[in-house]
Design an enzyme around this catalytic site. Structure first.
Site, PDB file in Angstrom:
ATOM      1  N   ASP A 165       0.812  -1.232   0.000  1.00 36.48           N
ATOM      2  CA  ASP A 165       0.000   0.000   0.000  1.00 36.48           C
ATOM      3  C   ASP A 165       0.841   1.276   0.000  1.00 36.48           C
ATOM      4  O   ASP A 165       0.362   2.329   0.355  1.00 36.48           O
ATOM      5  CB  ASP A 165      -0.955   0.000   1.205  1.00 36.48           C
ATOM      6  N   GLU A 166       2.080   1.162  -0.429  1.00 40.64           N
ATOM      7  CA  GLU A 166       3.000   2.279  -0.215  1.00 40.64           C
ATOM      8  C   GLU A 166       4.010   2.391  -1.371  1.00 40.64           C
ATOM      9  O   GLU A 166       4.549   1.376  -1.808  1.00 40.64           O
ATOM     10  CB  GLU A 166       3.734   1.949   1.078  1.00 40.64           C
TER      11      GLU A 166
HETATM   12  P1  TTP Z   1       0.764   0.193   6.903  1.00 37.25           P
HETATM   13  O1  TTP Z   1       0.764   1.146   5.744  1.00 37.25           O
HETATM   14  O2  TTP Z   1       1.940   0.190   7.810  1.00 37.25           O
HETATM   15  O3  TTP Z   1      -0.511   0.468   7.820  1.00 37.25           O
HETATM   16  P2  TTP Z   1      -1.970   0.884   7.418  1.00 37.25           P
HETATM   17  O4  TTP Z   1      -2.116   1.169   5.969  1.00 37.25           O
HETATM   18  O5  TTP Z   1      -2.920  -0.155   7.942  1.00 37.25           O
HETATM   19  O6  TTP Z   1      -2.206   2.187   8.280  1.00 37.25           O
HETATM   20  P3  TTP Z   1      -1.554   3.633   8.050  1.00 37.25           P
HETATM   21  O7  TTP Z   1      -0.664   3.562   6.854  1.00 37.25           O
HETATM   22  O8  TTP Z   1      -2.728   4.547   7.827  1.00 37.25           O
HETATM   23  O9  TTP Z   1      -0.840   3.940   9.312  1.00 37.25           O
HETATM   24  O10 TTP Z   1       0.566  -1.273   6.372  1.00 37.25           O
HETATM   25  C1  TTP Z   1      -0.256  -1.585   5.244  1.00 37.25           C
HETATM   26  C2  TTP Z   1      -0.977  -2.900   5.467  1.00 37.25           C
HETATM   27  O11 TTP Z   1      -0.025  -3.942   5.707  1.00 37.25           O
HETATM   28  C3  TTP Z   1      -1.883  -2.881   6.668  1.00 37.25           C
HETATM   29  O12 TTP Z   1      -3.189  -2.384   6.351  1.00 37.25           O
HETATM   30  C4  TTP Z   1      -1.916  -4.326   7.067  1.00 37.25           C
HETATM   31  C5  TTP Z   1      -0.551  -4.860   6.668  1.00 37.25           C
HETATM   32  N1  TTP Z   1       0.315  -4.964   7.859  1.00 37.25           N
HETATM   33  C6  TTP Z   1       0.387  -6.181   8.531  1.00 37.25           C
HETATM   34  O13 TTP Z   1      -0.241  -7.160   8.113  1.00 37.25           O
HETATM   35  N2  TTP Z   1       1.174  -6.264   9.658  1.00 37.25           N
HETATM   36  C7  TTP Z   1       1.874  -5.196  10.161  1.00 37.25           C
HETATM   37  O14 TTP Z   1       2.575  -5.318  11.192  1.00 37.25           O
HETATM   38  C8  TTP Z   1       1.804  -3.947   9.455  1.00 37.25           C
HETATM   39  C9  TTP Z   1       2.565  -2.742   9.958  1.00 37.25           C
HETATM   40  C10 TTP Z   1       1.012  -3.881   8.326  1.00 37.25           C
HETATM   41 MG    MG Z   2      -0.726   2.400   4.962  1.00 37.35          MG
END
Ligand code: TTP
Ligand code: MG
Length: 388
Positions: A106-107
């Protein structure tokens, strides 16, 4: 380049947001996504912003989350659904520039230099991306815009969720002035504690130190700290197409003959390679190793596998066999390296049903590393090395 041209885009509470979209009754509720089986012994993948108010966060045990937020809606992860949505998002990002570096599901980083004529300046592009992602996926994405990767990533996090933050060249000093030291890449808990002993808590506390002082005190990490604490970062955005192989090698201060120690190094390097492959959603079919002896003679070996891999265990085991086959560890080593080539995008490779368990373990470790710094989390095999 002091021009605003780097974007960092990161979906908000990604897995939960997708679930809230699929089931509109969940909108506005505390939604917590666990592992595939959602057992009390599992950990939280992510939590909606409503659930975060209760203190629930990624990597927290589900049992603990249930104590903090008993009324939350707990759902198992549906990875194929998130992967599909991720592809929709990357399709949008790639419309604005070919230079998109995927960091995770997602990044991504984007370099929009040269794309202004088509879409406007970097800030306008960021606004258009946000609007298009919302329109096409019904989800929000936070975007940071700045002059380099480090600052763009800090910016995207600054006003989450649904943020759009710009750090211009003129703002860098004041932004860095109040930044906590643990927000700097590479400063995990252990390093932060070491810095606290020196009275360093904020990025600005690094400024009085010279580059040489930091190098003497902390080695390579100190050099990085010198530049990042000033908001300086010259890494370029690399799109997937440019990555041909991922490897890691280490030159030892003293030549090493102890095989257990060499295998421990090999494992540590396999983990780093695996981490980078996962970060870019890549897998590869060729594993290679490189050794250099005291007389500088250098040899490499490679093996091609039937299926593409990216787990540290598979990389390590194959590399270990390559070293053993020709008895390459018969003499002390000055350098050891391991890598993976013949890369393909994850999801496009032939399926290997047996790799699943390893992959999941690696992915969990990777996420934690990304969150808490590389050296904090590691598997027991590496503990043989006491240098980090
Ligand atoms: P992130 O981008 O770190 O988190 P997020 O999108 O849920 O929240 P935000 O960016 O708004 O802070 O991670 C993206 C996805 O990856 C997250 O939705 C679920 C997965 N993930 C895990 O499965 N385990 C983890 O420890 C992390 C950090 C993320
Ligand atoms: Mg995220």
């Amino acid at each position: 380049m002091a021009k605003l041209h780097i974007l960092h885009a990161d979906m908000d509470a990604f897995f939960s947001a997708v679930e809230q979209r699929e089931t509109p009754e969940l909108k506005g509720k505390a939604v917590i996504i666990g592992g595939v089986n959602l057992s009390n012994r599992g950990v939280v993948s992510t939590a909606s912003y409503e659930a975060r108010k209760f203190g629930v966060h990624s990597a927290m045990p589900i049992a603990q989350a249930k104590k903090l937020c008993p009324k939350g809606v707990y759902l198992p992860a549906r990875h194929s659904l998130y992967k599909e949505t991720s592809q929709d998002i990357f399709k949008i990002l790639k419309k604005y520039t070919p230079l998109v570096e995927k960091l995770s599901i997602d990044e991504a980083f984007l370099d929009v230099n040269g794309c202004e004529r088509l879409y406007g300046d970097a800030v306008e592009i960021a606004a258009q991306i946000k609007e298009e992602v919302k329109r096409k996926t019904e989800l929000t994405i936070s975007v940071g815009v700045s002059v380099n990767k480090f600052l763009a990533k800090l910016a995207s996090d600054f006003e989450k969720p649904d943020g759009l933050t710009v750090i211009r060249a003129d703002d860098i000093k004041s932004f860095m002035y109040s930044l906590d030291i643990n927000k700097i890449w590479g400063v995990g808990e252990v390093f932060a504690a070491k810095l606290a002993e020196e009275g360093v808590y904020k990025a600005r506390d690094i400024w009085p130190y010279s580059l040489e002082e930091l190098k003497d005190k902390f080695g390579k990490a100190g050099v990085k700290l010198f530049f990042l604490s000033r908001g300086m970062d010259n890494r370029e955005v690399k799109s997937q197409g440019e990555i041909k192989s991922v490897s890691h090698e280490e030159t030892f201060v003293d030549n090493i003959s102890n095989q257990d120690k060499l295998f421990a190094y090999l494992f540590k390097m396999s983990e780093k390679v695996s981490f980078r492959l996962h970060s870019n959603s890549l897998k590869g079919t060729t594993i290679f190793i490189k050794v250099r002896y005291a007389d500088f003679s250098t040899f490499s070996r490679q093996k091609s596998l039937k299926v593409a891999v990216n787990s540290s265990e598979e990389i390590y085991q194959t590399a270990k066999k390559l070293l053993a086959n020709d008895n390459l560890l018969k003499k002390p080593l000055r350098l050891l390296g391991v890598g993976v080539s013949n890369l393909c995008q994850e999801g496009q490779e032939q399926l290997n049903l047996f790799a699943e368990a390893d992959d999941q373990l690696d992915q969990t470790i990777d996420k934690l590393k990304r969150k808490y710094g590389f050296n904090k989390i590691s598997r027991a095999r590496k503990l043989y090395l006491n240098d980090d």
